[in-house]
Motif scaffolding. Structure first.
Motif, mmCIF file in Angstrom:
data_model
loop_
_atom_site.group_PDB
_atom_site.id
_atom_site.type_symbol
_atom_site.label_atom_id
_atom_site.label_comp_id
_atom_site.label_asym_id
_atom_site.label_seq_id
_atom_site.Cartn_x
_atom_site.Cartn_y
_atom_site.Cartn_z
ATOM 1 N N UNK A 1 -10.210 31.927 68.370
ATOM 2 C CA UNK A 1 -11.193 32.962 68.129
ATOM 3 C C UNK A 1 -12.345 32.442 67.295
ATOM 4 N N UNK A 2 -13.486 33.113 67.435
ATOM 5 C CA UNK A 2 -14.659 32.837 66.612
ATOM 6 C C UNK A 2 -15.244 34.190 66.231
ATOM 7 N N UNK A 3 -15.484 34.370 64.930
ATOM 8 C CA UNK A 3 -16.093 35.618 64.490
ATOM 9 C C UNK A 3 -17.584 35.594 64.803
ATOM 10 N N UNK A 4 -18.032 36.575 65.552
ATOM 11 C CA UNK A 4 -19.416 36.663 66.002
ATOM 12 C C UNK A 4 -20.392 36.733 64.835
ATOM 13 N N UNK A 5 -19.969 37.354 63.727
ATOM 14 C CA UNK A 5 -20.847 37.551 62.575
ATOM 15 C C UNK A 5 -20.877 36.351 61.632
ATOM 16 N N UNK A 6 -20.130 35.299 61.967
ATOM 17 C CA UNK A 6 -20.152 34.086 61.147
ATOM 18 C C UNK A 6 -19.464 34.219 59.802
ATOM 19 N N UNK A 7 -18.487 35.129 59.712
ATOM 20 C CA UNK A 7 -17.770 35.284 58.449
ATOM 21 C C UNK A 7 -17.076 33.977 58.079
ATOM 22 N N UNK A 8 -16.960 33.729 56.785
ATOM 23 C CA UNK A 8 -16.354 32.506 56.267
ATOM 24 C C UNK A 8 -15.336 32.852 55.182
ATOM 25 N N UNK A 9 -14.477 31.891 54.885
ATOM 26 C CA UNK A 9 -13.570 31.989 53.750
ATOM 27 C C UNK A 9 -12.741 33.259 53.719
ATOM 28 N N UNK A 10 -12.727 33.899 52.568
ATOM 29 C CA UNK A 10 -11.915 35.098 52.345
ATOM 30 C C UNK A 10 -12.336 36.249 53.263
ATOM 31 N N UNK A 11 -13.638 36.362 53.536
ATOM 32 C CA UNK A 11 -14.125 37.423 54.436
ATOM 33 C C UNK A 11 -13.549 37.250 55.845
ATOM 34 N N UNK A 12 -13.503 36.009 56.319
ATOM 35 C CA UNK A 12 -12.949 35.729 57.644
ATOM 36 C C UNK A 12 -11.451 36.040 57.668
ATOM 37 N N UNK A 13 -10.768 35.644 56.624
ATOM 38 C CA UNK A 13 -9.325 35.901 56.535
ATOM 39 C C UNK A 13 -9.047 37.406 56.558
ATOM 40 N N UNK A 14 -9.786 38.171 55.762
ATOM 41 C CA UNK A 14 -9.590 39.632 55.690
ATOM 42 C C UNK A 14 -9.885 40.305 57.030
ATOM 43 N N UNK A 15 -10.972 39.904 57.684
ATOM 44 C CA UNK A 15 -11.336 40.495 58.976
ATOM 45 C C UNK A 15 -10.278 40.169 60.026
ATOM 46 N N UNK A 16 -9.801 38.932 60.022
ATOM 47 C CA UNK A 16 -8.760 38.515 60.979
ATOM 48 C C UNK A 16 -7.486 39.314 60.759
ATOM 49 N N UNK A 17 -7.118 39.488 59.503
ATOM 50 C CA UNK A 17 -5.917 40.269 59.175
ATOM 51 C C UNK A 17 -6.103 41.736 59.545
ATOM 52 N N UNK A 18 -7.290 42.278 59.304
ATOM 53 C CA UNK A 18 -7.565 43.683 59.609
ATOM 54 C C UNK A 18 -7.389 43.973 61.100
ATOM 55 N N UNK A 19 -7.706 42.990 61.942
ATOM 56 C CA UNK A 19 -7.568 43.160 63.388
ATOM 57 C C UNK A 19 -6.203 42.698 63.895
ATOM 58 N N UNK A 20 -5.395 42.126 63.002
ATOM 59 C CA UNK A 20 -4.061 41.673 63.396
ATOM 60 C C UNK A 20 -4.078 40.424 64.255
ATOM 61 N N UNK A 21 -5.063 39.565 64.038
ATOM 62 C CA UNK A 21 -5.194 38.351 64.844
ATOM 63 C C UNK A 21 -4.104 37.353 64.458
ATOM 64 N N UNK A 22 -3.329 36.927 65.459
ATOM 65 C CA UNK A 22 -2.250 35.983 65.237
ATOM 66 C C UNK A 22 -2.559 34.577 65.710
ATOM 67 N N UNK A 23 -3.696 34.389 66.354
ATOM 68 C CA UNK A 23 -4.087 33.061 66.847
ATOM 69 C C UNK A 23 -5.105 32.446 65.891
ATOM 70 N N UNK A 24 -5.407 31.177 66.101
ATOM 71 C CA UNK A 24 -6.340 30.449 65.242
ATOM 72 C C UNK A 24 -7.761 30.967 65.424
ATOM 73 N N UNK A 25 -8.407 31.272 64.302
ATOM 74 C CA UNK A 25 -9.817 31.656 64.300
ATOM 75 C C UNK A 25 -10.576 30.527 63.613
ATOM 76 N N UNK A 26 -11.539 29.970 64.313
ATOM 77 C CA UNK A 26 -12.343 28.877 63.774
ATOM 78 C C UNK A 26 -13.439 29.420 62.864
ATOM 79 N N UNK A 27 -13.560 28.838 61.677
ATOM 80 C CA UNK A 27 -14.625 29.248 60.761
ATOM 81 C C UNK A 27 -15.968 28.693 61.221
ATOM 82 N N UNK A 28 -15.936 27.553 61.918
ATOM 83 C CA UNK A 28 -17.160 26.941 62.448
ATOM 84 C C UNK A 28 -17.255 27.225 63.937
ATOM 85 N N UNK A 29 -18.385 27.739 64.344
ATOM 86 C CA UNK A 29 -18.605 28.064 65.757
ATOM 87 C C UNK A 29 -18.753 26.784 66.585
#
Length: 154
Positions: A78-106
């Motif tokens: 996964x890649x967050x469209x809004x470019x979230x990084x660090x703790x923000x990316x972790x929180x957003x991924x957890x909020x959506x229940x993402x169980x796969x790898x989300x890349x911090x770098x697009x």
């Protein structure tokens, strides 16, 4: 003799450094994502955002795909469209229940992906790193499975 040595050192250095920077940066947990974890696999690369309703709906399908394909040469990233990084990316991924790898770098530049104007968008990338399909809208495990099987057979 020193020119040969210098040339040999330059070639060796370029070969060694050529592999550096090929990694994919960090994931949503701050863990390094190494190139060897991804390259040589088929990829399902999904762009998502917290505010995207269809993205939220497809996450369980992508989680199921990631689980089912684990160790079978297909990875869901996964890649967050809004470019979230660090703790923000972790929180957003957890909020959506993402169980796969989300890349911090697009990785869009690496795969020469066009900028997306709609979400969700999912790319199927083959084991050679070639983009084979761009899928707009919500995806299902079954639909992704059929697409990948058809592309592998082509």
């Amino acid at each position: 003799m020193t020119r040969r040595l210098a040339a040999a050192l330059a070639i060796t250095a370029s070969l060694l450094l050529g592999g550096c920077g090929a990694d994919y940066g960090l994931d949503q947990h701050g863990q390094a994502v190494k190139a060897e974890q991804i390259e040589g696999h088929w990829l399902v690369l999904n762009y998502w955002a917290e505010w995207c309703g269809p993205c939220r709906t497809e996450i369980p399908e992508l989680n199921a795909a990631a689980k089912q394909w684990q160790g079978r040469g297909v990875q869901v990233l996964g890649v967050n469209f809004d470019g979230l990084q660090g703790e923000d990316l972790k929180k957003a991924s957890e909020a959506l229940g993402i169980g796969f790898t989300v890349l911090a770098s697009d990785p869009a530049e690496r795969y020469e992906l066009p900028p997306s104007e709609a979400l969700p968008v999912t790319y199927i990338i083959d084991d050679k790193g070639k983009v084979r399909e761009q899928l707009m809208g919500e995806q299902t495990l079954e639909g992704l499975k059929q697409k990948i099987e058809a592309l592998k057979g082509a």
